[in-house]
Design a protein around this motif. Structure first.
Motif, short mmCIF file in Angstrom:
data_model
loop_
_atom_site.label_atom_id
_atom_site.label_comp_id
_atom_site.label_asym_id
_atom_site.label_seq_id
_atom_site.Cartn_x
_atom_site.Cartn_y
_atom_site.Cartn_z
N LEU A 39 74.00 88.62 25.13
CA LEU A 39 73.80 88.55 23.69
C LEU A 39 72.97 89.73 23.20
N ALA A 40 73.56 90.53 22.32
CA ALA A 40 72.86 91.62 21.62
C ALA A 40 72.63 91.17 20.18
N GLY A 41 71.39 91.25 19.71
CA GLY A 41 71.15 90.79 18.36
C GLY A 41 69.71 90.98 17.93
N ASP A 42 69.34 90.26 16.89
CA ASP A 42 68.03 90.41 16.25
C ASP A 42 67.23 89.13 16.39
N SER A 43 66.21 88.98 15.53
CA SER A 43 65.27 87.87 15.67
C SER A 43 65.90 86.51 15.45
N THR A 44 67.00 86.43 14.71
CA THR A 44 67.61 85.12 14.49
C THR A 44 68.18 84.54 15.77
N ALA A 45 68.47 85.40 16.76
CA ALA A 45 69.04 84.95 18.02
C ALA A 45 68.07 85.04 19.18
N ALA A 46 66.98 85.76 19.04
CA ALA A 46 66.13 86.17 20.16
C ALA A 46 65.36 85.03 20.80
N GLN A 47 64.98 85.25 22.06
CA GLN A 47 64.04 84.37 22.75
C GLN A 47 62.68 84.43 22.04
N LYS A 48 62.12 83.26 21.77
CA LYS A 48 60.78 83.18 21.19
C LYS A 48 59.82 82.64 22.24
N TYR A 49 58.55 82.99 22.07
CA TYR A 49 57.54 82.61 23.05
C TYR A 49 56.51 81.68 22.42
#
Length: 279
Positions: A44-54
């Motif tokens: 998956l290439a993308g931005d904050s809407t898709a990203a892993q959050k911590y």
């Protein structure tokens, strides 16, 4: 969050999502070619809407975090999405090269950009929808194809914006149309997350969508002591909604086979979403 909002969010997780038809992959989806045992991976290439959050961002949740709930255990997800990136900056920072280093034949490369491409005042991120946006996206398609993998374009998921009369408003300008046109020209599948999510937000309305986004009362989360009213990023319920939508559309496009997906009509309890601590 009050009890009523928690109950509302839990109910929303189980609701079905509308689909739109997408072009089919020529090979029809399924498992690895040649009877190999290596798990097929979705990159998956993308931005904050898709990203892993911590843990320091919880309860903000990228939809890529929820995608594995809807995939068979024989499939893997490599989530390379990063906050703040556009189709351009992801390439310029070497992130596409890093992603492609892990791609193997018959993998999927999912490509969702648009939110930050729209920031044309920023030369590091901004693109023009009909020229540079498409040019950068072609680099992702080319890289996937060179590795005999299957690229899938995903239009940017919609923000939570409503007109005074309650009509859900599109916010991405010409970027979704430019991606759809590129998908048709290049004959690759497109998951039209922009159209699907806009229709979904319209059905749920302003109040029904609030539990999906990162709206927080003051004191509700130690990460946001003053509260938050974020109409772009998701809470777990919203991430699950978009991940379910994406898995359904990948199946419809035959990028995935029926054996590759699960739980498409089942609720996903919020407590299954976890936020690791930063390394």
């Amino acid at each position: 969050m009050s009890l009523t909002r928690r109950q509302t969010a839990a109910a929303l997780l189980a609701l079905p999502l509308a689909l739109t038809a997408t072009p089919a992959l020529a090979h029809g989806g399924g498992g690895p070619r040649g009877g190999g045992h290596r798990p097929r991976t979705l990159h998956l290439a993308g931005d904050s809407t898709a990203a892993q959050k911590y843990a320091d961002a919880a309860p903000e949740t990228g939809w890529g975090m929820a995608l594995p709930f809807f995939l068979g255990p024989h499939l893997g997800v490599a989530n390379h999405a990063v906050n703040g990136r556009s189709s351009k900056s992801f390439v310029d920072e070497g992130r596409l090269t890093a992603l492609l280093d892990g791609v193997r034949p018959d993998d999927l490369v999912l490509i969702q950009f648009g939110h930050n491409d729209e920031k044309t005042e920023d030369p590091a991120r901004g693109t023009d929808p009909w020229t540079t946006y498409q040019e950068y996206l072609r680099l992702y398609l080319k890289g996937a194809r060179e590795r005999r993998a299957h690229p899938v374009l995903i239009t940017p998921v919609e923000r939570r914006r409503f007109a005074d009369d309650g009509t859900a408003r599109p916010t991405h300008g010409q970027y979704p149309a430019a991606m759809r046109a590129l998908a048709a020209e290049e004959r690759v599948p497109v998951v039209d997350a922009q159209a699907l999510s806009l229709a979904r937000w319209q059905r749920l309305g302003p109040d029904g969508t609030e539990p999906l986004f990162n709206w927080l009362e003051p004191g509700e989360s130690p990460n946001y002591p003053d509260g938050r009213q974020d109409n772009t990023h998701f809470r777990p319920a919203g991430a699950v909604e978009v991940a379910r939508m994406t898995a359904r559309a990948l199946l419809e496009a035959r990028a995935l086979a029926p054996r590759d997906v699960r739980r498409l009509d089942a609720p996903v309890p919020e407590h299954l979403i976890t936020w690791p601590r930063p390394a």
